[in-house]
Design an enzyme around this catalytic site. Structure first.
Site, PDB file in Angstrom:
ATOM      1  CG  ASN A   6      41.963  46.724  35.703  1.00  0.00           C
ATOM      2  OD1 ASN A   6      41.371  47.318  36.602  1.00  0.00           O
ATOM      3  ND2 ASN A   6      42.576  45.575  35.887  1.00  0.00           N
ATOM      4  NE  ARG A 239      43.823  40.211  50.224  1.00  0.00           N
ATOM      5  CZ  ARG A 239      43.297  40.224  49.000  1.00  0.00           C
ATOM      6  NH1 ARG A 239      42.008  40.069  48.831  1.00  0.00           N
ATOM      7  NH2 ARG A 239      44.063  40.384  47.946  1.00  0.00           N
ATOM      8  CD  GLU A 384      42.053  39.237  36.074  1.00  0.00           C
ATOM      9  OE1 GLU A 384      43.181  39.742  36.244  1.00  0.00           O
ATOM     10  OE2 GLU A 384      41.191  39.179  36.960  1.00  0.00           O
TER      11      GLU A 384
END
Ligand code: AMP
Length: 402
Positions: A6, A239, A384
């Site tokens: 990754n 965010r 993941e």
């Protein structure tokens, strides 16, 4: 063995799995590539090592990954040939990839074409793919896309009500995020419920520093909260989540903020940090809220309220709900946030078992609803890397059989 990579702009995370992709045997990270305080951390099944190193670029970082895996004391393999395949995380595959894929030059060209949609992530992923292929040129490499899982969304869910040419000519639409995590978690949820995935309607709440809620019906994504960029839906660490787009014009015209300043505000100064004025970290917020900090209480309430609203919306969109599944840092570890999200959901046949909810922290898969409830509530730690390794194994074995 299967290696997963990754690669970000200043980090490489790696993990080595057995051939069946069922067990991780070593993992690590090379961090702050190109900076003065670069370091690596590596662990095998018995030992963890952390060391400062000069890491001027990704080529050196890759060499460190391989050296660590081959290390005589804290490594995991004695020769590089033990690695039989490599799986790479790829963030944005736009509408070009509906599944993971074996990497060749044509795939690399398509990933390059997707750079404008993920200008921060895809270039780093490409560095990872090229670097990995240079170090291990004789084994198959597989790309696993964050966006692939959400490609099953119908047009009514992924289109914005904008001039249609924007979609046709510039691929402007909703793509979603965290698809690899959601796919892994939904498969584990079905296993935990001992029901086929194809029979279930669920909402996966990936609540971490980034937040995505995804409606998964019969094993396929049918809607999700993240859109073209990565800030719509539920508020996140820094965010904003959903806002009225008119606000951007207002901030620009009335307060004189530039587009760059507004973007910085929406991505980096909003969410939990913006409302609380204290932190983007849910642990800090929760402690302060419990100590009576009103702004932190409000930040938690807003976070949960937004999540609850999407849960209701997705249950309506799917025409039912069999399971709500919590994952990622907050979803896996915060009984407080889970309780806030679920407090008014008896009308959906969903209520938490308070004791089970308290118990579900720190990484175990478990059900936390009251047993007689119609709708299950599960906590499933995401993984993941494991999904990337499983996909790599699947694609390599089908290639070998072809
Ligand atoms: P992730 O992006 O999945 O690593 O998740 C990061 C988020 O999980 C941060 O907001 C952390 O504060 C939050 N988190 C991790 N552990 C806990 C915990 N025990 N309680 C509440 N939030 C947590």
């Amino acid at each position: 063995m299967i290696l997963t990579i990754n690669c970000g702009s200043s980090t490489i995370k790696y993990q080595l799995f057995n051939n069946e992709a069922t067990q991780s045997v070593a993992s690590g990270i090379v961090s702050r590539i190109g900076e003065a305080d670069a370091y690596f951390q590596h662990q095998n099944q018995t030992e963890t090592v952390k060391e400062s190193r000069s890491v001027p670029d990704h080529t050196v970082a890759f060499q460190i990954c391989i050296d660590n895996l081959l290390h005589p004391t804290y490594g995991a393999i004695d020769k590089i040939e033990a690695i039989e395949a490599v799986g790479h995380r790829a963030v944005h595959g736009a509408d070009l990839f509906v599944d993971s894929t074996l990497i060749d030059e044509a795939v690399i060209a398509k990933l390059e074409a997707c750079v404008p949609l993920a200008p921060l992530h895809n270039p780093a992923n490409l560095i990872g793919i090229r670097g990995g292929m240079a170090l291990l040129p004789h084994v198959p490499h597989v790309a696993v896309f964050d966006t692939a899982f959400n490609q099953t969304m119908p047009a009514k869910a992924y289109l914005y009500a904008l001039p249609y040419e924007l979609y046709e000519q510039h691929k402007i639409r909703k793509y979603g995020f965290h698809g690899t995590s959601v796919r892994y978690v939904s498969e584990r949820a079905a296993a935990l419920l001992q029901r086929p995935l194809s029979a279930l309607k669920m909402v996966v709440a990936h609540l971490g520093n980034g937040v995505t809620m995804t409606a998964v019906a019969h094993g396929q994504a049918v809607d999700t909260t993240i859109g073209l960029a990565t800030f719509s839906g539920v508020m996140m660490g820094t965010r904003s989540g959903d806002i009225d787009p008119g606000l951007i014009f207002h901030l620009h015209r009335q307060l004189g903020l530039s587009l760059t300043e507004i973007e910085d505000m929406l991505y980096k100064q909003s969410g939990l940090l913006g409302v609380s004025g204290l932190s983007n970290d849910m642990r800090t917020i929760t402690e302060a809220a419990q100590a009576g900090n009103g702004r932190c209480q409000l930040a938690m309430e807003m976070f949960a309220y937004m999540a609850t609203k999407y849960l209701g919306a997705f249950a309506a969109a799917m025409g039912g709900l069999d399971a709500l599944v919590f994952t990622a840092g907050i979803g896996e570890n915060s009984p407080e946030v889970r309780a806030l999200i679920c407090q008014n959901l008896a009308f959906l046949g969903l209520a938490l078992d308070p004791a089970a909810n308290q118990q579900a922290v720190g990484g175990q898969e478990m059900a936390i609803n009251q047993v007689e409830d119609k709708t299950a509530v599960l906590v499933v730690p995401t993984n993941e890397e494991k999904m990337i390794a499983l996909d790599t194994r699947r694609l390599v074995s089908s290639k070998n059989q072809a």
